[in-house]
Design an enzyme around this catalytic site. Structure first.
Site, mmCIF file in Angstrom:
data_model
loop_
_atom_site.group_PDB
_atom_site.id
_atom_site.type_symbol
_atom_site.label_atom_id
_atom_site.label_comp_id
_atom_site.label_asym_id
_atom_site.label_seq_id
_atom_site.Cartn_x
_atom_site.Cartn_y
_atom_site.Cartn_z
ATOM 1 N N ASP A 34 -87.815 1.211 -40.880
ATOM 2 C CA ASP A 34 -88.783 2.453 -40.548
ATOM 3 C C ASP A 34 -87.730 3.919 -40.905
ATOM 4 O OD1 ASP A 34 -90.320 1.348 -41.191
ATOM 5 O OD2 ASP A 34 -91.194 0.537 -38.954
ATOM 6 N N ASP A 38 -87.696 7.332 -42.014
ATOM 7 C CA ASP A 38 -88.348 8.515 -41.608
ATOM 8 C C ASP A 38 -87.207 9.278 -41.680
ATOM 9 O OD1 ASP A 38 -90.854 6.759 -40.489
ATOM 10 O OD2 ASP A 38 -90.228 7.301 -39.104
ATOM 11 N N SER A 83 -94.286 -10.776 -26.736
ATOM 12 C CA SER A 83 -92.812 -11.029 -27.083
ATOM 13 C C SER A 83 -91.723 -11.450 -25.823
ATOM 14 C CB SER A 83 -92.618 -9.298 -27.148
ATOM 15 O OG SER A 83 -92.523 -8.505 -26.422
ATOM 16 N N LEU A 84 -91.057 -11.750 -25.942
ATOM 17 C CA LEU A 84 -89.957 -11.996 -24.967
ATOM 18 C C LEU A 84 -88.624 -11.358 -24.761
ATOM 19 C CD1 LEU A 84 -88.556 -15.612 -26.565
ATOM 20 C CD2 LEU A 84 -90.390 -15.572 -24.864
ATOM 21 N N GLU A 117 -83.793 -23.734 -26.675
ATOM 22 C CA GLU A 117 -83.844 -24.072 -27.989
ATOM 23 C C GLU A 117 -83.827 -22.935 -28.888
ATOM 24 O OE1 GLU A 117 -87.957 -23.512 -26.459
ATOM 25 O OE2 GLU A 117 -88.545 -22.974 -28.395
ATOM 26 N N LYS A 119 -83.408 -18.910 -31.502
ATOM 27 C CA LYS A 119 -84.741 -18.519 -31.370
ATOM 28 C C LYS A 119 -84.403 -18.311 -33.221
ATOM 29 C CE LYS A 119 -86.204 -13.876 -30.419
ATOM 30 N NZ LYS A 119 -86.324 -12.841 -31.254
ATOM 31 N N ASP A 121 -85.169 -16.903 -36.726
ATOM 32 C CA ASP A 121 -85.277 -15.497 -36.782
ATOM 33 C C ASP A 121 -86.371 -15.525 -38.291
ATOM 34 O OD1 ASP A 121 -85.029 -12.850 -37.073
ATOM 35 O OD2 ASP A 121 -82.947 -13.015 -37.912
ATOM 36 N N ARG A 140 -98.999 -12.112 -35.970
ATOM 37 C CA ARG A 140 -98.929 -12.036 -34.850
ATOM 38 C C ARG A 140 -99.207 -10.384 -34.172
ATOM 39 N NH1 ARG A 140 -94.699 -8.533 -31.441
ATOM 40 N NH2 ARG A 140 -95.003 -9.054 -29.356
ATOM 41 N N GLU A 177 -93.318 -20.195 -35.766
ATOM 42 C CA GLU A 177 -92.602 -19.675 -36.468
ATOM 43 C C GLU A 177 -92.023 -19.857 -37.913
ATOM 44 O OE1 GLU A 177 -91.482 -17.052 -34.077
ATOM 45 O OE2 GLU A 177 -90.140 -15.486 -35.868
ATOM 46 N N TYR A 229 -93.344 -24.036 -31.924
ATOM 47 C CA TYR A 229 -92.313 -23.895 -30.432
ATOM 48 C C TYR A 229 -93.621 -24.121 -29.096
ATOM 49 C CZ TYR A 229 -92.436 -18.802 -31.987
ATOM 50 O OH TYR A 229 -92.422 -17.703 -32.393
ATOM 51 N N LYS A 293 -87.558 -21.589 -21.393
ATOM 52 C CA LYS A 293 -87.775 -21.242 -20.855
ATOM 53 C C LYS A 293 -88.686 -22.649 -19.902
ATOM 54 C CE LYS A 293 -90.321 -20.598 -25.598
ATOM 55 N NZ LYS A 293 -90.668 -21.916 -27.167
ATOM 56 N N LYS A 317 -80.184 -13.176 -26.792
ATOM 57 C CA LYS A 317 -79.090 -12.640 -28.190
ATOM 58 C C LYS A 317 -78.066 -12.858 -27.873
ATOM 59 C CE LYS A 317 -82.165 -11.397 -29.527
ATOM 60 N NZ LYS A 317 -83.246 -10.134 -29.791
ATOM 61 N N CYS A 408 -83.258 23.898 -32.885
ATOM 62 C CA CYS A 408 -83.625 22.751 -33.941
ATOM 63 C C CYS A 408 -83.573 23.150 -35.160
ATOM 64 C CB CYS A 408 -85.390 22.832 -32.926
ATOM 65 S SG CYS A 408 -86.579 22.092 -33.999
ATOM 66 N N CYS A 411 -87.450 23.886 -36.660
ATOM 67 C CA CYS A 411 -88.655 24.844 -36.277
ATOM 68 C C CYS A 411 -87.110 25.749 -36.011
ATOM 69 C CB CYS A 411 -89.541 24.702 -35.191
ATOM 70 S SG CYS A 411 -88.859 24.159 -33.858
ATOM 71 N N CYS A 432 -85.648 20.056 -28.750
ATOM 72 C CA CYS A 432 -86.232 21.033 -28.712
ATOM 73 C C CYS A 432 -87.888 22.035 -27.763
ATOM 74 C CB CYS A 432 -86.859 21.176 -30.220
ATOM 75 S SG CYS A 432 -88.087 22.154 -30.528
ATOM 76 N N CYS A 438 -93.445 22.978 -32.963
ATOM 77 C CA CYS A 438 -92.681 22.354 -34.265
ATOM 78 C C CYS A 438 -92.815 21.113 -35.224
ATOM 79 C CB CYS A 438 -91.526 21.754 -33.216
ATOM 80 S SG CYS A 438 -90.046 20.763 -34.237
HETATM 81 S S1 IVH Z 1 -91.600 -18.905 -27.250
HETATM 82 C C1 IVH Z 1 -94.797 -15.607 -25.141
HETATM 83 N N1 IVH Z 1 -90.088 -19.841 -28.743
HETATM 84 O O1 IVH Z 1 -90.027 -14.623 -30.708
HETATM 85 C C2 IVH Z 1 -93.668 -15.859 -25.605
HETATM 86 N N2 IVH Z 1 -90.738 -17.272 -29.733
HETATM 87 O O2 IVH Z 1 -89.235 -12.307 -29.404
HETATM 88 C C3 IVH Z 1 -93.500 -16.940 -26.424
HETATM 89 N N3 IVH Z 1 -89.305 -16.594 -31.716
HETATM 90 O O3 IVH Z 1 -92.692 -13.372 -30.999
HETATM 91 C C4 IVH Z 1 -92.453 -17.042 -27.797
HETATM 92 N N4 IVH Z 1 -88.416 -18.514 -32.292
HETATM 93 O O4 IVH Z 1 -91.965 -14.437 -32.801
HETATM 94 C C5 IVH Z 1 -90.216 -18.355 -28.607
HETATM 95 N N5 IVH Z 1 -88.239 -20.731 -30.142
HETATM 96 C C6 IVH Z 1 -88.218 -19.720 -30.242
HETATM 97 C C7 IVH Z 1 -89.039 -18.831 -30.541
HETATM 98 C C8 IVH Z 1 -89.605 -17.663 -30.779
HETATM 99 C C9 IVH Z 1 -88.578 -17.337 -32.588
HETATM 100 C C10 IVH Z 1 -89.841 -15.467 -31.958
HETATM 101 C C11 IVH Z 1 -91.685 -15.292 -31.199
HETATM 102 C C12 IVH Z 1 -92.298 -14.265 -30.263
HETATM 103 C C13 IVH Z 1 -90.524 -13.359 -30.299
HETATM 104 C C14 IVH Z 1 -90.123 -12.778 -28.991
#
Ligand code: IVH
Length: 686
Positions: A34, A38, A83-84, A117, A119, A121, A140, A177, A229, A293, A317, A408, A411, A432, A438
């Site tokens: 995006d 933009d 989200s996390l 566990e 994450k 993608d 979501r 996911e 998950y 968690k 991450k 700017c 403008c 600006c 503007c």
């Molecule tokens: S737990 C209350 N577990 O990451 C939050 N999320 O950055 C519950 N995701 O929106 C999410 N792997 O789409 C959880 N093992 C995992 C995950 C996971 C990927 C994603 C999920 C969430 C995003 C948050």
């Protein structure tokens, strides 16, 4: 840039933007982020302003095509999809564990188990089962409302249509996911190319594009997969623990990730993270970190949420990927708050599987720190969805370091760096000073206003906003709501790319938003430092917009009770208070809000758990609390709808006093405020 160069660049931009639009709107295969998109549009607007006689017939700023109104129905999540928070280093993980322990008052002599566990993608989805049958499936979306993609999700082999066995809650919403593995991604892109269609940029985009197909047969052909998950709405608990609940999901027929483990210390969690990182390339699907968690679900409940993320989980991450390339030019973008952001245009390079052609240089201090200029060879990094950054100059091209313009670029007004009155410090960002006069600020502000998490007007995206602004038909948010009544003059249905249906769809979508929730409304105003999370906290605190506004007017006075009240909201700090009072003290902004309120109604927030006896009451905690940490006491009271204040006044309803309470106890006695022990408070809140 010479006139001839500008002409050439405008032609290139028209082509590039048209191609990007076609891919975005027709193929669900965006080739640009995006921000990149933009940036192109902004560059086009800026050049056209500088050279109005060079505006092309096919200029992207002239076309107002109707974005296809959402292809899918909407599903409101009974339990929001959150989200996390992120952790980037080992010490962030240790801090997370310490924070959880402190909140729960669990000292190091007691064990505290965390799950760890991968994450995944991909994109998250929520599957609702009633009496064991899959009844709906949603994306979501913005966390509150997602798209109904039931038919598409039902084509996945890894999503059971009927739950296994007979031991399951009547209502069970399984979350997880949707992803595509590397082998299927390669196959799918080979097919795309063979059919003369653009390749998907990465597996996540491919999964998203494949899920959002109108024809479920196409989704079925893409071989998407699903890892479960977590869960949302539930009529009976699955287990006492995270691990136990996920294992039950497995027994009910879902795939769970085999790399999920339990650990008792931050050291073990970090070791598991590194073990997963080592295996990363062999897993066969994309992951971007490890999620930790708290295993005990009763403790998760106590920990609760801050804003949009749970206190009981965090995502560790993987480090960003890096690459080396050349800066071709440095351009300046003007954002919705007037911030001038220098952007490095790069010789395109693939970083972590994604083609990158722009990187942010943040601000002029950063440029000085890096000592960067066009033609330098630089190292860049890209982490997840974050805009790529320039890390360092690898080879200097000679000459002077780039300097940011003091005017700017859109403008021409002065662009200045604010000086903080209190600290005397100069802000890193040059802005600006022309406000909504503007064009760039107006465009960016209105794009934010109609965006998905704000007013979310179907068919009114960045492209349409620019078109209306360009034709001088929208100058402030309220103008969106008068378009229909002005249509006798505007005749939208006769414009290029529009017809009777798309015009009436747009007006219907606008009318649908004449009633909007307080938090969305506040967020839409685009006030600095006010994201959806903060807006939500504020809405839940004041409930009615008008009440909030009266408070903000009073809160501009330093030391006033109204200012204190605002500061006492958990998650609202001096930055937000300053931004809010500043915004509402400016006559231009007040007028914008008033004009808007003449067109729409703001729906008051629903007080959180109004049935609780302490809802709406003001409580003060003092002394050494023994049964829970100060943070937990505060969070619990707020979750029950109480206001937590730091000092006792005639407005205080309860003073909860632990051992060693002093002056506050005395003051409460003087004012006749009811004083409770911790135990009595617990009995009161049940
Ligand atoms: S737990 C209350 N577990 O990451 C939050 N999320 O950055 C519950 N995701 O929106 C999410 N792997 O789409 C959880 N093992 C995992 C995950 C996971 C990927 C994603 C999920 C969430 C995003 C948050």
């Amino acid at each position: 840039m010479s006139e001839a160069e500008a002409k050439k660049r405008l032609a290139a931009l028209a082509m590039e933007i048209k191609a990007a639009d076609a891919l975005y709107y027709q193929d669900d295969a965006p080739i640009l982020t995006d921000a990149e998109y933009d940036a192109l549009r902004q560059e086009n607007v800026a050049l056209e302003q500088a050279y109005p006689h060079l505006i092309r017939k096919d200029s992207p700023s002239k076309s107002v095509g109707a974005k296809p109104s959402s292809k899918f129905g909407k599903i409101t999540h009974v339990v929001p999809m959150l989200s996390l928070d992120n952790a980037f280093s080992d010490s962030d993980v240790q801090d997370f564990v310490d924070r959880v322990r402190k909140f729960l008052r669990i000292d190091h002599s007691q064990t505290l188990i965390f799950t760890a566990e991968p994450k995944i993608d991909g994109l998250s989805a929520a599957l609702r089962y009633e009496h064991g049958k899959l009844v709906s499936g949603a994306t979501r979306g913005d966390g509150r409302v997602g798209e109904d993609v039931t038919a598409n999700l039902a084509t996945l082999d890894t999503i059971p249509k009927t739950l296994k066995g007979s031991e399951f809650p009547e209502v069970l919403e399984v979350r997880g996911e949707v992803y595509i593995d590397h082998a299927d991604f390669a196959d799918m892109n080979a097919k795309q190319e063979k059919a003369g269609k653009p390749a998907y940029k990465n597996p996540r985009n491919a999964a998203a594009g494949s899920l959002r197909q109108i024809d479920p047969a196409i989704t079925a052909d893409r071989n998407l997969k699903f890892f479960a998950y977590t869960w949302g709405d539930l009529s009976a608990p699955l287990s006492d623990t995270q691990m136990g609940a996920v294992e039950r999901l497995k027994a009910l027929g879902f795939c769970i990730n085999s790399e999920m483990k339990c650990h008792g210390t931050a050291q073990e969690m970090i070791a598991h993270y590194h073990a997963i990182e080592t295996k990363r390339s062999e897993l066969g699907y994309d992951i971007d970190g490890v999620v930790y968690k708290v295993n005990d679900l009763a403790l998760q409940e106590r920990l609760g949420f801050v804003s949009r993320a749970p206190r009981w989980a965090t995502a560790h991450k993987f480090p960003a990927e890096k690459a080396i390339t050349q800066i071709e030019a440095i351009d300046v973008q003007v954002g919705r708050t007037g911030a001038l952001t220098p952007v490095a245009r790069l010789s395109p390079i693939t970083v972590g599987g994604v083609l990158v052609s722009n990187a942010t240089l943040h601000n002029e201090d950063e440029i000085l720190r890096l000592g960067v200029k066009p033609l330098d060879i630089v190292e860049i990094q890209r982490a997840g969805d974050v805009i790529p950054q320039v890390l360092r100059v690898v080879k200097d091209s000679g000459g002077a370091v780039y300097t940011l313009p003091k005017k700017c670029p859109v403008c021409g007004a002065n662009a200045e760096r604010d000086v903080d009155e209190k600290t005397g410090r100069t802000d890193v960002v040059r802005r600006c000073t022309n406000g909504l006069s503007c064009q760039a600020q107006l465009i960016e502000g209105l794009k934010h206003f109609v965006s998905r998490r704000a007013f979310d007007i179907d068919g009114m995206g960045a492209k349409q906003i620019e078109g209306f602004i360009h034709k001088d038909l929208i100058k402030e948010p309220a103008d969106i709501f008068t378009l229909e009544s002005r249509n006798a003059d505007i005749q939208l249905e006769t414009w290029d790319g529009w017809g009777q249906t798309s015009a009436s769809n747009l007006f219907a979508a606008i009318n649908e938003r004449r009633k909007l929730d307080f938090d969305r409304f506040l967020y839409a105003l685009g006030i600095r430092h006010i994201g959806r999370g903060n807006a939500n906290l504020i809405a839940n605190h004041y409930l009615e917009f008008e009440k909030f506004r009266t408070h903000i007017d009073l809160a501009s006075e330093i030391g006033s009770p109204a200012r204190k009240d605002l500061m006492d909201i958990d998650g609202v700090g001096p930055g937000q208070v300053e931004a809010l009072t500043r915004f509402f003290s400016e006559a231009e902004n007040r007028k914008i809000v008033d004009n808007l309120l003449a067109q729409i109604d703001v729906i008051p927030a629903i007080p959180p758990s109004s049935e609780s006896v302490v809802s709406g009451k003001t409580v003060v905690f003092t002394g050494k609390l023994e049964l829970f940490s100060r943070d937990e006491a505060k969070a619990r009271a707020q979750a029950l709808g109480a206001k937590v204040s730091g000092s006792v006044s005639s407005k205080t309803d309860y003073l909860v006093a632990g051992p060693g309470a002093g002056s506050k106890l005395k003051k409460a006695a003087e004012l006749g405020v009811e004083t409770l022990s911790e135990q009595e408070w617990l009995v009161l809140i049940g």
